[in-house]
Design a protein around this motif. Sequence first.
Motif, mmCIF file in Angstrom:
data_model
loop_
_atom_site.group_PDB
_atom_site.id
_atom_site.type_symbol
_atom_site.label_atom_id
_atom_site.label_comp_id
_atom_site.label_asym_id
_atom_site.label_seq_id
_atom_site.Cartn_x
_atom_site.Cartn_y
_atom_site.Cartn_z
ATOM 1 N N LEU A 21 27.314 -13.261 -83.674
ATOM 2 C CA LEU A 21 27.248 -13.656 -85.091
ATOM 3 C C LEU A 21 26.656 -15.049 -85.248
ATOM 4 C CD1 LEU A 21 28.035 -13.228 -88.120
ATOM 5 C CD2 LEU A 21 30.190 -14.346 -87.524
ATOM 6 N N PHE A 22 27.239 -16.018 -84.568
ATOM 7 C CA PHE A 22 26.755 -17.391 -84.719
ATOM 8 C C PHE A 22 25.412 -17.602 -84.035
ATOM 9 C CE2 PHE A 22 31.266 -18.002 -85.684
ATOM 10 C CZ PHE A 22 31.128 -18.650 -86.900
ATOM 11 N N GLY A 23 25.136 -16.846 -82.981
ATOM 12 C CA GLY A 23 23.822 -16.902 -82.344
ATOM 13 C C GLY A 23 22.736 -16.405 -83.285
ATOM 14 N N ALA A 24 23.039 -15.328 -84.016
ATOM 15 C CA ALA A 24 22.075 -14.798 -84.986
ATOM 16 C C ALA A 24 21.795 -15.825 -86.082
ATOM 17 C CB ALA A 24 22.593 -13.503 -85.596
ATOM 18 N N LEU A 26 22.217 -19.166 -85.974
ATOM 19 C CA LEU A 26 21.513 -20.328 -85.424
ATOM 20 C C LEU A 26 20.090 -19.959 -85.008
ATOM 21 C CD1 LEU A 26 22.228 -23.257 -85.003
ATOM 22 C CD2 LEU A 26 22.961 -22.694 -82.700
ATOM 23 N N GLY A 27 19.908 -18.746 -84.465
ATOM 24 C CA GLY A 27 18.570 -18.295 -84.087
ATOM 25 C C GLY A 27 17.662 -18.119 -85.284
ATOM 26 N N ALA A 28 18.213 -17.567 -86.374
ATOM 27 C CA ALA A 28 17.407 -17.380 -87.583
ATOM 28 C C ALA A 28 17.005 -18.722 -88.190
ATOM 29 C CB ALA A 28 18.176 -16.549 -88.607
ATOM 30 N N VAL A 29 17.917 -19.668 -88.183
ATOM 31 C CA VAL A 29 17.601 -21.005 -88.714
ATOM 32 C C VAL A 29 16.552 -21.680 -87.837
ATOM 33 C CG1 VAL A 29 18.561 -23.300 -89.099
ATOM 34 C CG2 VAL A 29 19.799 -21.302 -89.896
ATOM 35 N N THR A 30 16.689 -21.554 -86.528
ATOM 36 C CA THR A 30 15.692 -22.134 -85.625
ATOM 37 C C THR A 30 14.348 -21.419 -85.781
ATOM 38 O OG1 THR A 30 17.451 -22.676 -84.066
ATOM 39 C CG2 THR A 30 15.205 -22.717 -83.225
ATOM 40 N N GLY A 31 14.381 -20.097 -85.948
ATOM 41 C CA GLY A 31 13.151 -19.339 -86.167
ATOM 42 C C GLY A 31 12.478 -19.693 -87.477
ATOM 43 N N ALA A 32 13.262 -20.157 -88.442
ATOM 44 C CA ALA A 32 12.696 -20.548 -89.735
ATOM 45 C C ALA A 32 11.775 -21.765 -89.607
ATOM 46 C CB ALA A 32 13.803 -20.839 -90.734
ATOM 47 N N LEU A 33 11.900 -22.510 -88.523
ATOM 48 C CA LEU A 33 10.992 -23.638 -88.308
ATOM 49 C C LEU A 33 9.551 -23.179 -88.170
ATOM 50 C CD1 LEU A 33 13.064 -25.752 -85.759
ATOM 51 C CD2 LEU A 33 12.681 -26.264 -88.172
ATOM 52 N N SER A 34 9.352 -21.921 -87.801
ATOM 53 C CA SER A 34 7.996 -21.405 -87.655
ATOM 54 C C SER A 34 7.350 -21.090 -89.002
ATOM 55 C CB SER A 34 8.012 -20.133 -86.797
ATOM 56 O OG SER A 34 8.632 -19.075 -87.504
ATOM 57 N N SER A 35 8.122 -21.114 -90.057
ATOM 58 C CA SER A 35 7.638 -20.820 -91.408
ATOM 59 C C SER A 35 7.068 -19.413 -91.533
ATOM 60 C CB SER A 35 6.576 -21.832 -91.850
ATOM 61 O OG SER A 35 7.081 -23.136 -91.817
ATOM 62 N N SER A 36 7.617 -18.490 -90.748
ATOM 63 C CA SER A 36 7.142 -17.112 -90.844
ATOM 64 C C SER A 36 8.328 -16.160 -90.731
ATOM 65 C CB SER A 36 6.134 -16.795 -89.744
ATOM 66 O OG SER A 36 6.760 -16.736 -88.489
ATOM 67 N N TRP A 37 8.182 -15.002 -91.376
ATOM 68 C CA TRP A 37 9.239 -13.999 -91.337
ATOM 69 C C TRP A 37 9.426 -13.474 -89.909
ATOM 70 C CZ3 TRP A 37 13.435 -12.800 -93.438
ATOM 71 C CH2 TRP A 37 14.017 -11.547 -93.291
ATOM 72 N N GLY A 38 8.327 -13.325 -89.184
ATOM 73 C CA GLY A 38 8.402 -12.874 -87.800
ATOM 74 C C GLY A 38 9.171 -13.850 -86.914
ATOM 75 N N ILE A 40 11.570 -15.867 -87.931
ATOM 76 C CA ILE A 40 12.984 -15.754 -88.291
ATOM 77 C C ILE A 40 13.600 -14.523 -87.621
ATOM 78 C CG2 ILE A 40 14.589 -15.355 -90.206
ATOM 79 C CD1 ILE A 40 12.613 -16.979 -91.956
ATOM 80 N N GLN A 41 12.883 -13.404 -87.652
ATOM 81 C CA GLN A 41 13.388 -12.189 -87.024
ATOM 82 C C GLN A 41 13.526 -12.348 -85.518
ATOM 83 O OE1 GLN A 41 10.399 -9.461 -88.468
ATOM 84 N NE2 GLN A 41 11.829 -8.567 -89.951
ATOM 85 N N PHE A 42 12.509 -12.924 -84.887
ATOM 86 C CA PHE A 42 12.574 -13.135 -83.442
ATOM 87 C C PHE A 42 13.730 -14.071 -83.094
ATOM 88 C CE2 PHE A 42 11.641 -15.548 -79.617
ATOM 89 C CZ PHE A 42 11.472 -14.521 -78.707
ATOM 90 N N GLY A 43 13.884 -15.148 -83.861
ATOM 91 C CA GLY A 43 14.971 -16.086 -83.609
ATOM 92 C C GLY A 43 16.340 -15.440 -83.757
ATOM 93 N N ALA A 44 16.478 -14.585 -84.770
ATOM 94 C CA ALA A 44 17.760 -13.907 -84.986
ATOM 95 C C ALA A 44 18.075 -12.935 -83.855
ATOM 96 C CB ALA A 44 17.752 -13.179 -86.323
ATOM 97 N N VAL A 45 17.089 -12.164 -83.428
ATOM 98 C CA VAL A 45 17.314 -11.200 -82.343
ATOM 99 C C VAL A 45 17.610 -11.933 -81.030
ATOM 100 C CG1 VAL A 45 16.215 -9.411 -80.929
ATOM 101 C CG2 VAL A 45 16.010 -9.340 -83.409
ATOM 102 N N ALA A 46 16.836 -12.970 -80.736
ATOM 103 C CA ALA A 46 17.092 -13.756 -79.527
ATOM 104 C C ALA A 46 18.466 -14.414 -79.608
ATOM 105 C CB ALA A 46 16.002 -14.813 -79.347
#
Length: 154
Positions: A21-24, A26-38, A40-46
């Motif tokens: 839960l918390f990894g998803a 934190l991963g989505a927030v970190t993925g948001a740094l890329s400014s792309s939906w992809g 965010i998705q990759f960050g959430a899955v990772a």
Amino acid sequence: MTENKNFYTKSAFFGMGLGALFGALLGAVTGALSSSWGGIQFGAVAGIILGALTGALTGALAAQTSGTTGGVSIGAYTGMAFGAIFGGILGGFVPDSFRAGVASLNILILQVMTQGRFETAMLLSFLLSVVATIVGAWVGGRNLKAREISTPGN
């Protein structure tokens, strides 16, 4: 012995759920740094994968170190140390091709955080330390058994 095994198993599964839960998040927030939906998705899955693994290991380790008497602080410090070490080790194995792909996005903050193996290891070390601290504190507090304290005069 069976009771102890159940104790560690329950703590590990609970930690795995919390870590995912918390990894998803934190991963989505970190993925948001890329400014792309992809991103965010990759960050959430990772985050789900790494968070579940980190959470399960942290849950079992926090159950070992804090037991039923250690509480939130022992669990949090256990998670903090374990997450930092585990993240640093995993960060050293991030392939150069992945770091090059992140650098090709031309986003300054991402280029700085993934410039070399050391920077990538420190980023992953920090992120997994955050997740493991949350899991360790929660597992340590959840496993804490109330004690009866006798007071003078009673």
